[in-house]
Design a protein around this motif. Structure first.
Motif, short mmCIF file in Angstrom:
data_model
loop_
_atom_site.label_atom_id
_atom_site.label_comp_id
_atom_site.label_asym_id
_atom_site.label_seq_id
_atom_site.Cartn_x
_atom_site.Cartn_y
_atom_site.Cartn_z
N ASP A 30 0.83 -1.21 0.00
CA ASP A 30 0.00 0.00 0.00
C ASP A 30 0.87 1.26 0.00
O ASP A 30 0.94 1.98 1.00
CB ASP A 30 -0.92 -0.02 1.22
N GLU A 32 0.38 4.02 -1.22
CA GLU A 32 -0.33 5.29 -1.00
C GLU A 32 -0.41 5.63 0.48
O GLU A 32 -0.62 6.78 0.85
CB GLU A 32 -1.72 5.25 -1.63
N ARG A 33 -0.25 4.61 1.34
CA ARG A 33 -0.11 4.89 2.78
C ARG A 33 1.35 4.96 3.20
O ARG A 33 1.74 5.82 3.98
CB ARG A 33 -0.83 3.81 3.60
N THR A 34 2.19 4.00 2.69
CA THR A 34 3.55 3.92 3.24
C THR A 34 4.44 5.08 2.80
O THR A 34 5.31 5.50 3.56
CB THR A 34 4.23 2.59 2.86
N MET A 37 3.88 7.88 5.05
CA MET A 37 4.42 7.49 6.36
C MET A 37 5.93 7.69 6.40
O MET A 37 6.48 8.23 7.36
CB MET A 37 4.10 6.02 6.66
N GLU A 247 -5.43 -3.33 8.26
CA GLU A 247 -5.70 -2.32 9.29
C GLU A 247 -4.58 -2.21 10.31
O GLU A 247 -4.28 -1.14 10.81
CB GLU A 247 -7.01 -2.66 10.02
N ASP A 249 -1.30 -1.62 11.44
CA ASP A 249 -0.06 -1.02 10.93
C ASP A 249 0.97 -0.84 12.04
O ASP A 249 1.82 0.05 11.98
CB ASP A 249 -0.36 0.32 10.23
N TRP A 252 4.65 -0.41 11.30
CA TRP A 252 5.06 0.93 10.85
C TRP A 252 5.06 1.95 11.99
O TRP A 252 5.77 2.94 11.92
CB TRP A 252 4.15 1.41 9.72
N TRP A 292 0.26 7.96 15.04
CA TRP A 292 0.69 8.82 13.94
C TRP A 292 0.49 10.27 14.31
O TRP A 292 -0.47 10.63 14.94
CB TRP A 292 -0.09 8.51 12.65
#
Ligand code: ZN
Length: 292
Positions: A30, A32-34, A37, A247, A249, A252, A292
């Motif tokens: 993913d 688009e999330r990582t 991040m 879901e 994470d 990370w 986050w």
């Protein structure tokens, strides 16, 4: 007037922050999330200036690729969050010249998957997601000696199920690892095993024991290492899995993982690590999960 201007320039000129080019845009993970991040993990230190460059989407035409020509030479570190199509030859040549000329690269998780047959990239990364016959694999034996497994012997690249594991320091004097606990808990991540490649000039910084109960090898697999390439250096960091729609994470949000990214990039950019070890760094059997 002139001296006022000079004073203003001195007062406002910040120490130059290393520039990081974060390349993303295609991945079976993913991105688009990582990618945001990674940007946030680095920028939260106040030490780096991060620019994101997205490749064309999978299946794009030649014109779209022709328009993508990152200027690697304008950056100190290239951070790859990319597992996709082969880059155009001219971009590959630019990338090789950047590293050979003293540039630095951080290869993040599945970024060791792509570019099969790009010889220089495989040399830089050393161990990649390849079949058993595609090159050597390597692991650390219990005496701390690096063992190479010949091409075709044993398994090809794989991983067990997502689970909690521990990261063990193998080079406590390396700037990235110095001051970190010798072993620490890392939550719910994918532990690659039996990666394959030229595996030359490997400098192993950390390993993780691959638990057969979760589909692992029972060996100490390499999870952080670096390889010199010309005047440059390439650091590979295998933790950090995240599927689209996943879901959980915590891997990370792990303070240890984030610290490795930050210290890894600082070392790549400056040759040293000035950042102190954060107070919330995980312990051997205690996770440290940030918001986050
Ligand atoms: Zn993964």
């Amino acid at each position: 007037m002139g001296s006022f201007l000079l004073l203003f320039l001195f007062a406002s000129a910040p120490a130059a922050s290393p520039k990081v080019l974060l390349i993303s845009g295609q991945n079976n993970h993913d991105w688009e999330r990582t990618t945001p991040m990674l940007q946030s993990i680095l920028e939260s230190t106040g030490r780096f200036e991060v620019t994101v460059s997205l490749t064309p989407a999978r299946g794009s035409d030649v014109a779209a690729w022709d328009a993508w020509r990152p200027d690697f030479s304008a950056y100190n570190v290239v951070l790859l969050d990319y597992n996709g199509e082969m880059w155009p030859e001219i971009v590959r040549d630019d990338f090789e010249a950047f590293v050979a000329g003293g540039g630095a690269v951080l290869v993040q998780h599945a970024s060791n998957n792509p570019f099969a047959g790009w010889e220089a990239y495989e040399r830089m990364v050393g161990l990649l997601w390849r079949r058993a016959d595609a090159g050597y694999s390597a692991y650390m034996d219990s005496a701390g000696t690096l063992v190479r497994v010949a091409p075709g012997e044993g398994h090809g690249a794989g991983h067990g199920s997502l689970h909690d594991w521990q990261i063990m320091t193998q080079d406590a004097e390396h700037p990235v690892m110095k001051g970190l606990p010798s072993i620490w808990a890392h939550p719910f991540d994918e532990l690659y095993h039996s990666q394959r490649g030229p595996a030359e000039e490997m400098h192993v910084l950390a390993t993780a024991w691959s638990n057969p109960e979760h589909g692992g090898t029972g060996k100490h697999e390499l999870v952080v290492w670096w390889i010199p390439f010309g005047e440059g250096k390439v650091l590979t960091l295998l933790p950090g899995h995240l599927w689209a729609g996943q879901e959980d994470d915590r891997a990370w949000r792990c303070a240890g993982f984030q610290t490795l990214v930050q210290r890894g990039v600082e070392w790549l950019a400056t040759g040293n690590v000035a950042m102190s070890v954060p107070e919330d760094f995980p312990a051997a059997n205690t996770f440290s999960i940030r918001d986050w």
